[in-house]
Design an enzyme around this catalytic site. Structure first.
Site, PDB file in Angstrom:
ATOM      1  N   ARG A  50       0.747  -1.120  -0.096  1.00 26.35           N
ATOM      2  CA  ARG A  50      -0.023  -0.061   0.007  1.00 26.35           C
ATOM      3  C   ARG A  50       1.026   1.168   0.187  1.00 26.35           C
ATOM      4  NH1 ARG A  50      -3.665  -3.015  -1.281  1.00 26.35           N
ATOM      5  NH2 ARG A  50      -5.402  -3.255  -0.549  1.00 26.35           N
TER       6      ARG A  50
ATOM      7  N   GLU B 143      -4.004   7.367  -5.347  1.00 21.83           N
ATOM      8  CA  GLU B 143      -4.207   6.548  -6.562  1.00 21.83           C
ATOM      9  C   GLU B 143      -5.522   7.118  -7.142  1.00 21.83           C
ATOM     10  OE1 GLU B 143      -4.270   2.560  -5.587  1.00 21.83           O
ATOM     11  OE2 GLU B 143      -2.079   2.429  -4.779  1.00 21.83           O
TER      12      GLU B 143
ATOM     13  N   HIS C 159      -1.208   0.228  -9.623  1.00 20.04           N
ATOM     14  CA  HIS C 159      -1.899  -0.669  -8.991  1.00 20.04           C
ATOM     15  C   HIS C 159      -2.476  -2.121  -9.717  1.00 20.04           C
ATOM     16  CE1 HIS C 159      -3.878  -0.996  -4.560  1.00 20.04           C
ATOM     17  NE2 HIS C 159      -3.480  -2.249  -5.193  1.00 20.04           N
TER      18      HIS C 159
HETATM   19  O1  LIG Z   1      -5.665  -5.447  -1.635  1.00 21.22           O
HETATM   20  C1  LIG Z   1      -5.701  -6.330  -2.809  1.00 21.22           C
HETATM   21  O2  LIG Z   1      -6.336  -7.109  -3.057  1.00 21.22           O
HETATM   22  C2  LIG Z   1      -4.746  -5.626  -3.907  1.00 21.22           C
HETATM   23  O3  LIG Z   1      -4.104  -4.517  -3.417  1.00 21.22           O
HETATM   24  C3  LIG Z   1      -5.443  -5.384  -5.195  1.00 21.22           C
HETATM   25  O4  LIG Z   1      -5.672  -6.661  -5.599  1.00 21.22           O
END
Ligand SMILES: O=C(O)[C@H](O)CO
Length: 359
Positions: free
Chosen positions: A276, A305, A324
């Site tokens: 993240r 984002e 992402h």
């Molecule tokens: O948390 C999640 O699932 C990822 O960051 C996106 O697939």
């Protein structure tokens, strides 16, 4: 179970009929459907999950029918009113405001993600709402992308293709576009979980010399699988030639990758983040990259984002930024969608979910 088997089979036939476009629901059937628990789906998720919801005969659902634009907050607050369950993705903040808007009927929140920093767990717990998520099914895809990003960054592939396309490719040169290789390197993992292990398993054949990791506590079982040594955060920074961030975003890990960490890293080290964006202080990262404190960074996640195209990190040749996409393979997104739908249905039936966050 809240719905008899006969009724369930009938509703499944109804759902299948409407799915096949044969329509023809009698008014009794329509009435029966309208008494089913209501679900709001905040995104046009891959068909696997929608099919499961439709064919379950267990719920009626409405969805925000777009994958390109997230549901506007105002619309979300409106649509959740009185629903029994919510299926969301990581772009929706499910906080006090949403939960208050939903009201006391809401029993289940199922997120199509492994990360759950967009969910206010405290508020969910207070209300006794059960929460499903989608770990495991995306581990391979995320690990694969992390390795791709690491190699792209360390071997300067984006710079190289740009040079080849734009006339920068002159004669073969001895030190031009040189990068750093994995062979004989130390790879550090910040936050050792399933994904960290899967990354290490994929990197090991590149002849990595040593894997090290840090976490809130040693995780011997996971570490054994990849022969990784537990070290302090300081040692992780000092020893890693490649540092891969795999931890969840929590109040404890917020901006844990900051000036303090970068200042201890080697000038030749490569920083990779597929967890993240909030785990990184981006101003400090910019400083570390532009001053040569570290060699390069590869980021699949940022704050915010999308990262505005005017962001200073985009000006750096030694920073590779992806939008992402770590879990973005067709099979994984399909599996995430199916798991989110199944978690939701199981939660509504008061049965154990396949993957549930224990609150
Ligand atoms: O948390 C999640 O699932 C990822 O960051 C996106 O697939």
């Amino acid at each position: 179970m809240w719905c008899s088997r006969v009724a369930l089979r009938r509703l499944q036939r109804v759902a299948a009929a409407s799915l096949n476009g044969t329509g023809g629901l009698t008014s009794t059937m329509q009435k029966e459907m309208s008494t089913l628990p209501r679900v709001y789906v905040t995104r046009q998720i891959p068909p696997e999950g929608l099919k499961i919801l439709r064919e379950s005969g267990q719920v009626q659902f409405e969805l925000w029918d777009s994958d390109d634009v997230p549901v506007p907050r105002k619309e979300l607050l409106q649509k959740v009113k009185g629903v029994d369950a919510l299926l969301c993705v990581l772009t929706e903040k499910i906080d006090k405001e949403v939960l208050d808007a939903a009201g006391p009927n809401l029993k289940v929140v199922s997120t199509m993600s492994v990360g759950f920093d967009h969910l206010s767990l405290e508020e969910l717990k207070k209300r006794g709402i059960r929460v499903g998520y989608t770990p495991d099914v995306l581990t391979d895809a995320v690990a694969e992308l992390t390795v791709a990003l690491l190699l792209t960054t360390s071997r300067r592939l984006i710079e190289a293709t740009h040079e080849a396309k734009t006339g920068g490719w002159g004669t073969w040169r001895t030190l031009w576009l040189c990068g750093y290789e994995l062979a004989d390197s130390t790879v550090g993992i910040l936050g050792l979980g399933r994904i960290g292990v899967a990354i290490a398993e994929r990197l090991a054949p590149f002849k990595v010399k040593k894997f090290i990791y840090t976490d809130v506590a040693p995780r011997p079982e996971l570490a054994r699988a990849i022969n990784a040594e537990y070290v302090s955060m300081d040692e992780l920074a000092k020893q890693s030639d490649f540092l891969a961030v795999c931890c969840a975003l929590t109040p404890e890990t917020k901006e844990v990758c900051n000036k303090n960490l970068f200042s201890k890293m080697k000038k030749t080290s490569i920083f990779i983040n597929t967890s993240r964006g909030g785990v990184v202080n981006q101003d400090d990262l910019y400083e570390a990259l532009s001053s040569g404190q570290i060699a390069a960074a590869g980021l699949d996640v940022t704050v915010p984002e999308p990262l505005p195209t005017s962001h200073p990190l985009f000006t750096l040749k030694n920073c590779v930024i992806l939008p992402h996409i770590a879990s973005a393979s067709y099979s994984t997104r399909g599996a995430m969608s199916a798991l989110a739908a199944n978690n939701l249905l199981l939660g509504l039936r008061r049965e154990p979910m396949i993957k549930e966050i224990k609150l």
